[in-house]
Structures are given as C-alpha cells and as structure tokens.
Write an enzyme that holds these catalytic residues in place. Structure first.
Site, mmCIF file in Angstrom:
data_model
loop_
_atom_site.group_PDB
_atom_site.id
_atom_site.type_symbol
_atom_site.label_atom_id
_atom_site.label_comp_id
_atom_site.label_asym_id
_atom_site.label_seq_id
_atom_site.Cartn_x
_atom_site.Cartn_y
_atom_site.Cartn_z
ATOM 1 N N HIS A 173 18.738 -43.498 3.083
ATOM 2 C CA HIS A 173 19.910 -43.759 3.850
ATOM 3 C C HIS A 173 19.817 -43.067 5.317
ATOM 4 O O HIS A 173 20.880 -43.242 6.105
ATOM 5 C CB HIS A 173 21.248 -43.210 3.082
ATOM 6 C CG HIS A 173 21.518 -43.673 1.991
ATOM 7 N ND1 HIS A 173 21.845 -44.880 1.841
ATOM 8 C CD2 HIS A 173 21.399 -43.333 0.520
ATOM 9 C CE1 HIS A 173 22.071 -45.272 0.472
ATOM 10 N NE2 HIS A 173 21.903 -44.134 -0.261
ATOM 11 N N GLU A 218 21.524 -42.929 -11.679
ATOM 12 C CA GLU A 218 22.609 -43.154 -11.060
ATOM 13 C C GLU A 218 23.583 -44.657 -11.592
ATOM 14 O O GLU A 218 24.572 -44.603 -11.039
ATOM 15 C CB GLU A 218 22.246 -43.638 -9.539
ATOM 16 C CG GLU A 218 20.916 -42.724 -8.956
ATOM 17 C CD GLU A 218 20.644 -43.485 -7.719
ATOM 18 O OE1 GLU A 218 21.260 -43.275 -6.593
ATOM 19 O OE2 GLU A 218 19.629 -44.100 -7.700
ATOM 20 N N ASP A 272 26.956 -42.519 -6.732
ATOM 21 C CA ASP A 272 26.723 -43.938 -7.418
ATOM 22 C C ASP A 272 27.129 -44.000 -8.966
ATOM 23 O O ASP A 272 27.452 -44.924 -9.372
ATOM 24 C CB ASP A 272 25.149 -44.118 -7.314
ATOM 25 C CG ASP A 272 24.783 -44.606 -5.873
ATOM 26 O OD1 ASP A 272 25.659 -45.093 -5.362
ATOM 27 O OD2 ASP A 272 23.612 -44.531 -5.677
#
Length: 274
Positions: free
Chosen positions: A60, A163, A189
């Site tokens: 990210h 996740e 998530d």
C-alpha cells in the site's frame, strides 16, 4: 527494549538474533509499525522512538524494491528488524525483496496450504525451496560464501497473511506447513470478509482473532497482527502476539501534526479569553 536486551532506539549497530529464531520463541513480544514513507530518516526516528521492527509496506505504500537496500541498512544500523510486506507473492518478487537483506517477508492473501507452501518455497534456497541465488546482492554481502544459503534459510522469516474466510477455514492446514514462521492477521480485511467492513474492533472480529491465535498457539506457530491503536497492541500482546504492528508512520505523523496545531489553537483561544 529490543529482543536482545539493548535499547531499540540508540542508533547503534547491534548484533541481533535472526528474526526466524526470535519468532519461534513463544515469549517474544516485538512491537513494529508499517513504513509507507520510504525515507531512512523515518526508519531511524522510529527506531529512536523504541520500535523493535519496521514493516516496509510495498503493498500500500509508494515504495520501490530499488529503495529497499538503503532503508534496510538504516534499520539495521539503528538496531531494528526490517521486514517487507509484499503486494504479490510471485517467486521473482519475493526473491528480489529478500535480496535487499530484509529480515523477513509478510506475504498477503494466503488462503490455503498450497499458497503457504508456494510462499515458503520462493523464500528458501535449495534444498528447502527454489529461491534463485545471486551472490552479488546486498543480502549476500555482495560476495556470497557457501554458508549464505544456510544462514539465509535459518534466519529469514516467512509470515503469511490470513485476511479472509478462505484463509480462516484453512488456518490449521496453513499453520502445519513447514517453514511458516508466523501467521500475520489483517483485522481490517478480515472484518470486511466477515461482513463488518471497517470494524476491526467489532466483537465478532475480536472473537475470531482470539480463536485464531489460540489455534496457532496450539500448533506452535507465532502470530503477527496489525493493531490500529496502542490499546489494541497491548491486548494482542497480552494474548500472545509475537509481532504487534502498531499503526503506521503516516497515521502517527498525521495525528502528531494535528495535536500540535490543536494545542496552538487552544493556547491562542485561552489568550483571547483572558
């Protein structure tokens, strides 16, 4: 305090136990944070603040693999462990990141034992895996001795991220894969996969994580986890998390900037009211 008993933030080179060995110790309690701003000054600031590790976020954050060697060198010079969270699990990506000298990789969206086996295979040199060897990279000291293959396999940690629902359903199988050093839980998530998007502190999510950690402890596998707040980090460390990754550099910097400006505004308001 760091895992080896030295202050985490003294900006000196320290000799540390390999991360894989540290994560195998049930008494380990490391505090890390995500690094999204690829600046060595931030790595050193985080070390000086007392973090035991930084997790460079290639999933990210705007971080290129070419930036890793300098960031890793800064972290090791400051006495902290340096991990990298990847955005993909291809053998070439895993090998390229490991060539920079990181202490471990955090690999996303592992939903099955086969996913976990593929991840471990890509991160280990033969005969334990199929990682490609280049003796002229930073991790090898630019001129690898034969012992590098052994020390790398023994030292580099592989953390697989669970996740989603598929990963939860396959958790016991994932934990049984040889070479998985820890399962890293992504509650954000995970909350979405449980139908509770944006609610990582929802009681259902918390109970799911507790159950997951208990199952991992029974399997003898460590847990890493993202913690949005110090309260969350303390909770999961008390529950046995070996790597609590607290917040992120951007989040903490933003909060600090806001507090400073708000303090100034409050002081100015007080002055006008007198």
């Amino acid at each position: 305090m760091g895992q080896d008993g030295t202050p985490s933030g003294d900006l000196r080179v320290t000799t540390r136990r390999p991360l894989r060995e540290v994560l195998a110790d049930p008494t380990t309690r490391l505090t890390a944070t995500f690094l999204l701003i690829p600046r060595l000054e931030l790595v050193e600031l985080l070390a000086n603040a007392g973090f035991d590790a930084v997790v460079i976020d290639l999933e990210h954050g705007p971080v290129a693999v070419a930036e890793l060697p300098g960031l890793v060198a800064a972290g090791h010079g400051a006495g902290v462990y340096v991990l990298a969270r990847l955005g993909e699990r291809t053998p070439a990506t895993i090998g390229g990141v490991l060539d920079s000298g990181v202490d471990g990789v955090v690999l996303p969206h592992v939903d099955s034992a086969d996913d976990a086996r593929d991840a471990v295979d890509s991160a280990r040199f033969p005969p334990e895996g199929s990682r490609s060897l280049n003796p002229y990279v930073r991790a090898a000291g630019y001129d690898a001795a034969e012992s590098f293959l052994t020390t790398a396999n023994a030292g580099v940690a592989v953390l697989v991220m669970v996740e989603g629902k598929d990963g939860l359903a396959a958790l016991d199988d994932i934990a049984s894969v040889a070479g998985v050093d820890a399962v890293f839980v992504g509650p954000v998530d995970l909350s979405a996969s449980l139908g509770l998007p944006g609610e990582p502190e929802h009681p259902v999510v918390l109970e799911t994580v507790r159950d997951l950690m208990e199952r991992l402890a029974l399997a003898g596998v460590g847990t890493g986890i993202y913690c949005p707040t110090p309260d969350a980090a303390a909770r999961w460390q008390r529950a046995g998390a070996r790597l609590a990754t607290l917040s992120a550099d951007i989040a903490m910097a933003s909060a600090g900037f806001r507090r400073t400006v708000e303090e100034l505004h409050d002081l100015n308001t007080e002055g006008r009211s007198r």
